[in-house]
Design an enzyme around this catalytic site. Structure first.
Site, PDB file in Angstrom:
ATOM      1  N   GLU A   1       0.808  -1.233   0.000  1.00 37.09           N
ATOM      2  CA  GLU A   1       0.000   0.000   0.000  1.00 37.09           C
ATOM      3  C   GLU A   1       0.840   1.281   0.000  1.00 37.09           C
ATOM      4  OE1 GLU A   1      -2.890  -0.353   3.191  1.00 37.09           O
ATOM      5  OE2 GLU A   1      -4.224  -1.457   1.868  1.00 37.09           O
TER       6      GLU A   1
ATOM      7  N   GLU B   1      -6.728  -8.084  -0.488  1.00 39.71           N
ATOM      8  CA  GLU B   1      -7.089  -8.084   0.933  1.00 39.71           C
ATOM      9  C   GLU B   1      -8.553  -7.703   1.093  1.00 39.71           C
ATOM     10  OE1 GLU B   1      -4.842  -5.503   3.484  1.00 39.71           O
ATOM     11  OE2 GLU B   1      -2.952  -5.978   2.529  1.00 39.71           O
TER      12      GLU B   1
ATOM     13  N   CYS C   1      13.598  15.246  -1.050  1.00 37.78           N
ATOM     14  CA  CYS C   1      12.419  15.265  -1.931  1.00 37.78           C
ATOM     15  C   CYS C   1      12.331  16.608  -2.654  1.00 37.78           C
ATOM     16  CB  CYS C   1      11.144  14.984  -1.146  1.00 37.78           C
ATOM     17  SG  CYS C   1      10.949  13.225  -0.746  1.00 37.78           S
TER      18      CYS C   1
ATOM     19  N   CYS D   1      10.757  16.292   2.695  1.00 34.23           N
ATOM     20  CA  CYS D   1      12.120  16.495   3.197  1.00 34.23           C
ATOM     21  C   CYS D   1      12.986  17.214   2.151  1.00 34.23           C
ATOM     22  CB  CYS D   1      12.740  15.159   3.572  1.00 34.23           C
ATOM     23  SG  CYS D   1      13.234  14.173   2.157  1.00 34.23           S
TER      24      CYS D   1
HETATM   25  C1  GLA Z   1      -4.109  -2.689   4.892  1.00 38.11           C
HETATM   26  C2  GLA Z   1      -2.741  -3.320   4.947  1.00 38.11           C
HETATM   27  C3  GLA Z   1      -2.665  -4.517   5.818  1.00 38.11           C
HETATM   28  C4  GLA Z   1      -3.496  -4.356   7.061  1.00 38.11           C
HETATM   29  C5  GLA Z   1      -4.898  -4.023   6.675  1.00 38.11           C
HETATM   30  C6  GLA Z   1      -5.827  -3.897   7.846  1.00 38.11           C
HETATM   31  O1  GLA Z   1      -4.859  -3.023   3.827  1.00 38.11           O
HETATM   32  O2  GLA Z   1      -2.232  -3.614   3.683  1.00 38.11           O
HETATM   33  O3  GLA Z   1      -1.321  -4.735   6.136  1.00 38.11           O
HETATM   34  O4  GLA Z   1      -2.957  -3.342   7.833  1.00 38.11           O
HETATM   35  O5  GLA Z   1      -4.910  -2.795   6.026  1.00 38.11           O
HETATM   36  O6  GLA Z   1      -7.125  -3.582   7.427  1.00 38.11           O
HETATM   37 ZN    ZN Z   2      11.583  12.801   1.394  1.00 39.41          ZN
END
Ligand code: GLA
Ligand code: ZN
Length: 675
Positions: free
Chosen positions: A150, A307, A160, A157
């Site tokens: 994610e 997920e 950057c 900084c």
């Molecule tokens: C995200 C992350 C996971 C976890 C979930 C919890 O999607 O990728 O590592 O933290 O949230 O909902």
């Molecule tokens: Zn930076």
């Protein structure tokens, strides 16, 4: 197929046996079998465990986990662990630590917070990917690479800032061009040296998220940050591909996440994967739209549901349980809209830290006699039965809705005309109008080829990029139906107004001129009054947020405003251009108006829903060669009956023949194989 080694809908999720004593894994593996789980995503947050110090790496524990999984018949989605840097790295090389929007240098802590332009982060992240790929390149368990986790957030900084200047030099070549693009003669912000440019944060041009004095620099910083993180991803991608050219590589996206331009990212992902966390009150059609957007990132190619929670979350204010049947319903919703995997966060619920109350297939009680486990196992058995039948099937749509991240940034960075205008909400209104009547839509970017669509809807396309208006003109000229809304065609890609009257470059194809734009207070509304009934539209409809005051320049006026000083001015127009039509909806209408309008536009193009709409029952069709799979998803709390009309169908899972009607239980799902 994502990977032919596992020719079925993958079922599994994030798994962290390194957080547990070894005996626990034996139990886990037994339960994976019971639940029909065949993929485990491992090594997502183990950088500190893999690289103990600058020169010491230890992969033996991971070898053991992957081997054990494979022996158990469980494949691996192998993550690279670069979503959270180790503490020793932060201490030794503070350049990996971000500076936040307020200008505060972060300390070690949290995750997803490495500076994307840190030389240390880039070097060691790519090196770790390289070492992992070298080590596991021939391991039969590995199905796919999962880079980092994610990506998101921004850094402000010094490194950057320096990289931003370089990025700007490449984009604009001269300061003269940059000053023009950002209109820096406003407030005397002219730059004479590249070093004078600073990142736009709370210390400079932006005083809050989405509030800036200069849209030009703020837009470019968003582009630059998105690109910086994409470069980090690419460094790892290249390291992985060097050893495993044939293994697919992905990173888990976050659907409507604002900060990254996912259409740009998508080009570098072999398969799209994303994390779906709707809350109890998220509109079903918003989740559907997000799935469709993720499918649209790679022109309809099947994607991965990487997920979702089996039951509850921990990070929402109120973490309600998924009601019985809902986990399965929402899993099939993803599949119905193009997912070829159903995966969870997480397989076993952790014992400590902030995610211990996050749902998991295996809960703290540690055995399989739980509601959640039973539901997971039931779905696992069904996915097993489905085998490869649905894999690689496509969702076919003749209607497209345009979605553009840069346009979204610009709309929401705009100071005026209203804070009530939210890009995603406006897009969703149009999507929902189609969704409620079972008309499939593709979500497309501004680079997409329009020629395969009959109808293209571009809600609030405020920013018109170079060449886009011409492409719209060609599409309409050739017979397409285009629909634009209020607050469109106003600026170019630097947020500089296209002079000579709104909607700028779209004015010709739309045959209108918008002279002024009125912003309505939350308790105000106006009315769209049909001049005469047209299709299903007749009478009056409420409208809100913004009202463009437009004049026809050749377009036919279908409806006018009902009140205020602009009562009687056009609110809905259609322009004939070549063999097509270009519609303009000058304000934000109530849902019933949009449903009727879009129904009429679709009917005129011969686009029909596969099945008549039943409230709360979602329909989606996936097709492969001559096979069609119709998903019926009952989101209601009560049973629902769907009329099948002339379809001859079989239940894809039970293989029973079905005629005339299907009765769905509350929260029930039926997948029909249509002959
Ligand atoms: C995200 C992350 C996971 C976890 C979930 C919890 O999607 O990728 O590592 O933290 O949230 O909902
Ligand atoms: Zn930076």
């Amino acid at each position: 197929m994502i990977n032919e080694k596992l020719p079925k809908i993958w079922y599994g999720g994030d798994y962290n046996p390194e957080q547990w004593d070894k005996e626990v894994m034996t139990e886990d593996l037994r339960m994976f079998k019971l639940a029909g789980i065949d993929v485990a995503t491992v090594n997502v947050f183990s950088w500190a465990r893999l690289q103990l110090s600058e020169d010491t790496y230890d992969f033996t524990w991971l070898d053991e986990i992957i081997d054990k999984l494979y022996e158990n018949g469980t494949y691996v989605c192998l993550a690279t662990s670069t979503g959270a840097h180790p503490a020793w790295m932060a201490r030794k090389y503070p350049d990996v630590l971000r500076v936040d929007f307020q200008g505060r240098k972060r300390k070690f802590g949290g995750r997803h917070n490495s500076c994307p332009n840190s030389p240390t982060y880039r070097k060691y992240a790519a090196l770790l990917a390289d070492k992992l790929a070298e080590r596991y390149k021939d391991h039969p368990a590995v199905l796919i690479w999962h880079v980092s986790n994610e990506y998101g957030g921004y850094c402000y900084c010094d490194q950057c800032e320096n990289s931003f200047r370089k990025w700007l030099q490449e984009r604009y070549t001269t300061l003269e061009k940059l000053n023009k693009a950002w209109n820096t003669s406003f407030w005397g912000h002219t730059f004479y040296k590249w070093e004078e440019i600073v990142s736009p944060s709370a210390l400079s041009e932006e005083w809050d998220v989405d509030n800036t004095n200069f849209q030009g620099i703020s837009l470019d910083y968003r582009r630059f940050m998105s690109d910086s993180m994409l470069e980090c991803y690419q460094l790892e991608y290249n390291a992985l591909k060097k050893h495993t050219p044939d293994l697919p590589v992905t990173t888990n996206l976050m659907g409507l996440y604002k900060e990254l331009d996912y259409f740009k990212w998508a080009k570098y992902l072999d398969v799209i994967s994303w994390d779906n966390y709707p809350s109890l009150d998220t509109p079903v059609s918003l989740t559907a739209m997000t799935h469709d957007l993720m499918r649209g990132l790679k022109q309809g190619q099947p994607f991965m549901l990487m997920e979702q929670t089996p039951s509850q979350q921990n990070w929402q204010p109120y973490n309600s349980l998924k009601r019985p049947g809902v986990m399965k319903l929402w899993s099939y919703q993803a599949v119905a809209r193009g997912a070829d995997t159903v995966m969870f966060f997480q397989l076993r619920r952790s014992v400590g830290a902030c995610e211990k109350y996050h749902g998991a297939v295996i809960e703290h009680v540690g055995h399989e006699h739980t509601r959640v486990f039973r539901e997971c196992a039931e779905l696992g058995a069904e996915l097993h039965k489905l085998s490869d039948k649905l894999l690689d099937s496509r969702v076919l749509a003749k209607v497209a809705i345009v979605f553009d991240w840069e346009n979204r940034w610009a709309v929401e960075l705009s100071s005026g005309p209203t804070v009530a205008l939210k890009y995603v909400d406006e897009v969703h209104k149009y999507y929902d109008a189609l969704f409620q009547q079972n008309i499939q839509a593709d979500m497309i970017g501004v680079d997409a080829d329009l020629s395969s669509y009959d109808i293209v809807i571009a809600p609030v396309l405020y920013m018109i990029k170079e060449g886009y208006a011409k492409r719209v003109e060609d599409f309409v000229h050739a017979g397409g139906t285009f629909l634009a809304t209020f607050f469109s065609g106003i600026v170019n890609e630097n947020d500089i107004v296209t002079l000579g009257g709104y909607p700028g470059e779209l004015r010709k194809v739309l045959g209108i001129w918008a002279e002024e734009i009125d912003a309505l207070f939350p308790d105000q509304s106006n009315q769209i009054v049909m001049k005469e009934s047209w299709g299903e539209l007749e009478g009056e409809y409420r409208c809100e947020i913004l009202c463009d005051l437009i004049h026809s320049e050749g377009a036919e006026i279908k409806a006018v405003y009902g009140s205020d000083f602009y009562s009687g001015m056009p609110a809905l127009t259609v322009n004939t251009y070549g063999s097509g039509q270009a519609w303009y909806v000058a304000t934000s209408p109530e849902p019933s108006f949009l449903q009727k309008l879009l129904r009429d536009l679709c009917q005129n193009k011969g686009i029909h829903a596969p099945i008549a709409a039943v409230p709360g029952v979602e329909i989606s069709v996936r097709s492969k060669n001559t096979e069609n799979y119709l998903f019926l998803l009952n989101h209601n709390e009560v049973e629902a009956t769907v009329e099948l009309g002339d379809f001859k169908a079989a239940n894809l899972i039970t293989e029973q023949n079905i005629e005339n009607t299907v009765t769905l239980q509350a929260k029930g799902v039926t997948i029909l194989h249509i002959n």
